[in-house]
Design an enzyme around this catalytic site. Structure first.
Site, PDB file in Angstrom:
ATOM      1  N   ARG A  80      13.345   3.890 -10.309  1.00 29.57           N
ATOM      2  CA  ARG A  80      13.933   2.642  -9.833  1.00 29.57           C
ATOM      3  C   ARG A  80      13.894   1.527 -10.861  1.00 29.57           C
ATOM      4  O   ARG A  80      14.588   0.534 -10.739  1.00 29.57           O
ATOM      5  CB  ARG A  80      13.268   2.185  -8.525  1.00 29.57           C
ATOM      6  CG  ARG A  80      11.811   1.910  -8.654  1.00 29.57           C
ATOM      7  CD  ARG A  80      11.139   1.719  -7.300  1.00 29.57           C
ATOM      8  NE  ARG A  80      11.024   0.332  -6.916  1.00 29.57           N
ATOM      9  CZ  ARG A  80      10.276  -0.103  -5.909  1.00 29.57           C
ATOM     10  NH1 ARG A  80       9.615   0.769  -5.155  1.00 29.57           N
ATOM     11  NH2 ARG A  80      10.204  -1.363  -5.619  1.00 29.57           N
ATOM     12  N   HIS A 136       4.958 -15.853 -12.376  1.00 28.98           N
ATOM     13  CA  HIS A 136       4.526 -16.854 -11.408  1.00 28.98           C
ATOM     14  C   HIS A 136       5.555 -17.983 -11.303  1.00 28.98           C
ATOM     15  O   HIS A 136       5.898 -18.439 -10.213  1.00 28.98           O
ATOM     16  CB  HIS A 136       3.171 -17.408 -11.839  1.00 28.98           C
ATOM     17  CG  HIS A 136       2.610 -18.347 -10.837  1.00 28.98           C
ATOM     18  ND1 HIS A 136       1.977 -17.918  -9.702  1.00 28.98           N
ATOM     19  CD2 HIS A 136       2.641 -19.685 -10.780  1.00 28.98           C
ATOM     20  CE1 HIS A 136       1.627 -18.964  -8.999  1.00 28.98           C
ATOM     21  NE2 HIS A 136       2.011 -20.049  -9.626  1.00 28.98           N
ATOM     22  N   ASN A 196      13.779   1.544  -1.492  1.00 24.86           N
ATOM     23  CA  ASN A 196      13.607   1.471  -2.960  1.00 24.86           C
ATOM     24  C   ASN A 196      12.928   2.737  -3.461  1.00 24.86           C
ATOM     25  O   ASN A 196      13.384   3.379  -4.402  1.00 24.86           O
ATOM     26  CB  ASN A 196      12.753   0.264  -3.363  1.00 24.86           C
ATOM     27  CG  ASN A 196      13.315  -1.034  -2.833  1.00 24.86           C
ATOM     28  OD1 ASN A 196      14.471  -1.105  -2.500  1.00 24.86           O
ATOM     29  ND2 ASN A 196      12.475  -2.052  -2.754  1.00 24.86           N
ATOM     30  N   ASP A 197      11.831   3.090  -2.812  1.00 26.32           N
ATOM     31  CA  ASP A 197      11.125   4.297  -3.234  1.00 26.32           C
ATOM     32  C   ASP A 197      11.786   5.554  -2.696  1.00 26.32           C
ATOM     33  O   ASP A 197      11.868   6.565  -3.391  1.00 26.32           O
ATOM     34  CB  ASP A 197       9.658   4.247  -2.789  1.00 26.32           C
ATOM     35  CG  ASP A 197       8.831   3.446  -3.771  1.00 26.32           C
ATOM     36  OD1 ASP A 197       8.974   3.667  -4.987  1.00 26.32           O
ATOM     37  OD2 ASP A 197       8.061   2.570  -3.333  1.00 26.32           O
ATOM     38  N   ARG A 233       1.515  -4.946   5.101  1.00 27.04           N
ATOM     39  CA  ARG A 233       1.415  -3.627   4.481  1.00 27.04           C
ATOM     40  C   ARG A 233       0.090  -3.528   3.746  1.00 27.04           C
ATOM     41  O   ARG A 233      -0.254  -4.401   2.952  1.00 27.04           O
ATOM     42  CB  ARG A 233       2.566  -3.424   3.500  1.00 27.04           C
ATOM     43  CG  ARG A 233       2.495  -2.074   2.818  1.00 27.04           C
ATOM     44  CD  ARG A 233       3.684  -1.829   1.947  1.00 27.04           C
ATOM     45  NE  ARG A 233       3.602  -2.560   0.699  1.00 27.04           N
ATOM     46  CZ  ARG A 233       4.534  -2.513  -0.239  1.00 27.04           C
ATOM     47  NH1 ARG A 233       5.628  -1.799  -0.041  1.00 27.04           N
ATOM     48  NH2 ARG A 233       4.411  -3.184  -1.352  1.00 27.04           N
ATOM     49  N   CYS A 290      13.365  -1.887   4.945  1.00 28.28           N
ATOM     50  CA  CYS A 290      12.815  -3.031   4.218  1.00 28.28           C
ATOM     51  C   CYS A 290      13.019  -2.918   2.708  1.00 28.28           C
ATOM     52  O   CYS A 290      12.455  -3.685   1.944  1.00 28.28           O
ATOM     53  CB  CYS A 290      11.343  -3.226   4.539  1.00 28.28           C
ATOM     54  SG  CYS A 290      10.322  -1.851   4.022  1.00 28.28           S
ATOM     55  N   GLU A 341       8.947   6.449   2.677  1.00 27.87           N
ATOM     56  CA  GLU A 341       9.362   6.243   1.282  1.00 27.87           C
ATOM     57  C   GLU A 341       9.369   7.553   0.504  1.00 27.87           C
ATOM     58  O   GLU A 341       9.849   7.612  -0.618  1.00 27.87           O
ATOM     59  CB  GLU A 341       8.379   5.315   0.569  1.00 27.87           C
ATOM     60  CG  GLU A 341       8.117   4.016   1.274  1.00 27.87           C
ATOM     61  CD  GLU A 341       7.153   3.143   0.506  1.00 27.87           C
ATOM     62  OE1 GLU A 341       7.636   2.305  -0.247  1.00 27.87           O
ATOM     63  OE2 GLU A 341       5.917   3.297   0.652  1.00 27.87           O
TER      64      GLU A 341
HETATM   65  C1  PEP Z   1      10.458   0.154  -0.848  1.00 32.27           C
HETATM   66  O1  PEP Z   1       9.967   1.065  -1.525  1.00 32.27           O
HETATM   67  O2  PEP Z   1      11.634   0.157  -0.430  1.00 32.27           O
HETATM   68  C2  PEP Z   1       9.648  -1.040  -0.529  1.00 32.27           C
HETATM   69  C3  PEP Z   1      10.116  -1.970   0.282  1.00 32.27           C
HETATM   70  O3  PEP Z   1       8.412  -1.133  -1.105  1.00 32.27           O
HETATM   71  P1  PEP Z   1       8.180  -1.681  -2.600  1.00 32.27           P
HETATM   72  O4  PEP Z   1       9.497  -2.213  -3.097  1.00 32.27           O
HETATM   73  O5  PEP Z   1       7.136  -2.724  -2.477  1.00 32.27           O
HETATM   74  O6  PEP Z   1       7.729  -0.456  -3.309  1.00 32.27           O
HETATM   75 MG    MG Z   2       7.837   1.129  -1.861  1.00 35.31          MG
END
Ligand code: PEP
Ligand code: MG
Length: 588
Positions: A470, A193, A459-460, A336, A507, A436
């Site tokens: 990751r 936080h 990312n995923d 989301r 994203c 993803e």
């Molecule tokens: C992703 O997976 O790229 C993403 C933006 O979602 P998160 O990082 O919240 O899993």
């Molecule tokens: Mg993700």
């Protein structure tokens, strides 16, 4: 004065040089002070008065923080008021006092030990965090027991706050006062936080320093480099000067970047692009716009589920979504639906511990199983869409068409219910998915036909596509956004969306790295969503290049064999054509 260098985790960027203010947490005494039986009532009264005083303080702080930093951060105090009103807690303290004929301080200390013991046996992160809140409340009562022991007052001087850790209320109170130059903590990490708060208030912070509280004392000079995670205690003059000049350069760099925030988002050959922000808290909206975001490209809604013991109700959701929708004005907001499950397990959901959480019941899979909660969230999103008609629904972890069809039926059901109940909503609210999962990427040409837009969660997607966890440091060297296989896959998704004239955004973190962002531009992407602090840097990189030149460079890169070859090729070609494009990252 001893000179030391420490290395921790930089959780909020920037450099500060200043004097140490060591904030010591309350240490509960374990000393037993016996009291005479006839004095027990007097002692109980002393406890009641301290509880009452704590209640007044909490209400006052809650109102102040709500005004200064926003209701999200003042929420903690609401939770603390609940703890204070917990009958079991107070009656346990009183029972100890009565049975053991002991003073209130000792009883509080004992109760804290009892609860700590219980918390230690819990593995779940959410409940572990509650120990913190309990300590926070008990230490306030403890301090209020002594009328002459005032809660620490701030002298208003500029300082660097050093502590073992900060209780949530301490962080909100101290950081919002405007005189904290930086924060350095023994423990903690990026998602704590305090880290989130430091970032949204632009205060450099380094955590996970393990021993800093033992190495410094009040008045020591400290350098905190929140970008690299370096902390220097009592630096020699030459090093202090070096960092002061680095700090000036950094501040200038930030001012320059913020100027960039106001410039047109287009490449040298006038191709428009859209920098968007990924946020996790409603209070980050203003930071995002000050950094040049042209919308909220990803609002992660998980925190709503992590802030209460119970599952959030429709109003809890609605309050937050309407706040974000209002603050964004006419700009788009992509909300989301919740992406919990897997390692982000929630005890309230009663999901069994899974052997392989990353491949388990997470994201949309869990929402479709727990329809009641899914509908609650959708109702709130839909209601918030009525305000400015700027809200988009975004679904995480989609694997196939069936999931989208099922979700559409649920949305229709929710819309009908809202209509009957005379709630307003945007009838044309756009529905989109995150790409993803590699399977979704492979059939993205079909999936885009089902939705209004797609957002690529690199990312995923990279985690699953390259089979690289990751969050596992040991394999992080294999996490390569510029791997030719990844670039080819991204090309297919971007082209599939464009063919159907649907919007496509990236994203994931990839969009926040200048070289990768240029690669994405070369693949035809024009919408980039990222942590707001990276927006100016990416905007500057994209403004410094010609789309048509980058496109050619990337086309050639797609035929190279390794990520390293791709990276070297990009670097060499981009730097020779647009030497300024990549300077942004190393400017300070
Ligand atoms: C992703 O997976 O790229 C993403 C933006 O979602 P998160 O990082 O919240 O899993
Ligand atoms: Mg993700």
């Amino acid at each position: 004065m001893e000179y030391f260098r420490l290395r921790g985790i930089g959780v909020s960027p920037g450099i500060a040089v200043g004097e140490v203010h060591l904030s010591e947490g309350v240490v509960f005494t374990s000393r037993k002070n016996d009291i005479k039986p006839e004095h027990v009532d007097r002692e109980l009264k002393r406890l009641d008065e301290a509880i009452l005083k704590t209640e007044h303080q909490l209400k006052k702080i809650k109102a102040e923080i709500g005004k200064k930093v926003g209701t999200d951060h003042s929420f903690i105090f609401e939770a603390h008021l609940f703890i204070l009103q917990d009958e079991n807690l107070v009656s346990r303290i009183k029972t100890i006092m009565q049975e053991e004929k002991t003073n209130a301080e000792r009883a509080i200390s004992k109760v804290f030990d009892e609860y700590s013991e219980m918390f230690r046996s819990i593995e779940d992160e959410y409940f572990k965090q509650r120990e913190y809140d309990l300590k926070d409340v008990l230490s306030k009562i403890y301090l209020n027991l002594e009328s002459d022991k005032k809660l620490e007052r701030d002298d208003g001087k500029e300082k660097i706050l050093v502590a073992h850790d900060l209780l949530p209320s301490e962080a909100a109170l101290k950081l919002s006062q405007g005189n904290i130059l930086a924060v350095a903590l023994d423990i903690g990490g990026t998602t704590s936080h305090t880290a989130i708060l430091a970032r949204s208030l632009n205060i450099p912070a380094v955590m996970g320093l393990s021993q800093i509280t033992r190495k410094v004392k009040d008045g020591d000079t400290l350098i905190v480099d929140g970008t690299n995670g370096d902390v220097i205690i009592n630096p020699p003059l030459a090093i202090k000067r070096e960092f002061e000049s680095k700090q000036k350069k950094y501040d200038k760099y930030i001012r320059e970047l913020k100027k960039t925030a106001r410039l047109e988002s287009q490449t040298l050959d006038q191709v428009k692009f859209f920098p968007l922000a990924n946020i996790e808290l409603p209070d980050e909206v203003s930071l995002a716009f000050s950094m040049g975001a042209e919308g909220i490209g990803l609002f992660r809604t998980e925190f709503i589920f992590f802030q209460t013991k119970k599952l959030p109700c429709e109003e809890d959701h609605y309050e937050i979504y309407s706040q974000v929708a209002k603050s964004a004005g006419k700009k788009p907001v992509y909300i989301r639906t919740v992406d919990i499950g897997g390692e982000k397990n929630l005890p309230q959901m009663n999901v069994e511990k899974e052997p392989n959480p990353a491949l388990g019941l997470r994201g949309l899979r869990l929402s479709l199983k727990e329809r009641g909660h899914f509908k609650t969230q959708l109702r709130a999103i839909l209601r918030a869409s009525a305000i400015h008609k700027n809200v988009h629904i975004m679904l995480p972890m989609v694997t196939g068409v069936e999931e989208i069809e099922e979700t559409k039926l649920i949305i229709e059901e929710v819309k009908e219910e809202l209509t009957v109940q005379k709630h307003k909503y945007d009838k044309n609210i756009p529905l989109g998915i995150m790409i993803e999962v590699p399977a979704a990427a492979a059939i993205s040409d079909n999936l885009v036909k089902e939705v209004d837009y797609v957002s690529i969660g690199t990312n995923d997607l990279i985690q699953y596509y390259l089979a690289v966890d990751r969050s596992n440091e040991d394999v992080s060297y294999l996490f390569k956004p510029l791997h030719p296989s990844v670039l080819r896959l991204l090309k297919f998704i971007i082209e599939s969306a464009k063919k159907e004239k649907k919007d496509v955004t990236v994203c994931g973190e990839m969009a926040a790295d200048p070289l990768s962002a240029l690669a994405l531009l070369g693949l035809g992407l024009t919408s980039f969503s990222m942590n707001p602090i990276f927006i100016p840097k990416i905007k500057k990189a994209l403004r410094s290049v010609e789309y048509k030149t980058i496109k050619k460079i990337v086309e050639h890169g797609l035929n190279l064999k390794t990520a390293r070859e791709v990276e070297e090729h990009f670097l060499e070609k981009v730097l020779s054509k647009h030497p300024k494009a990549l300077l942004v990252a190393e400017e300070y």
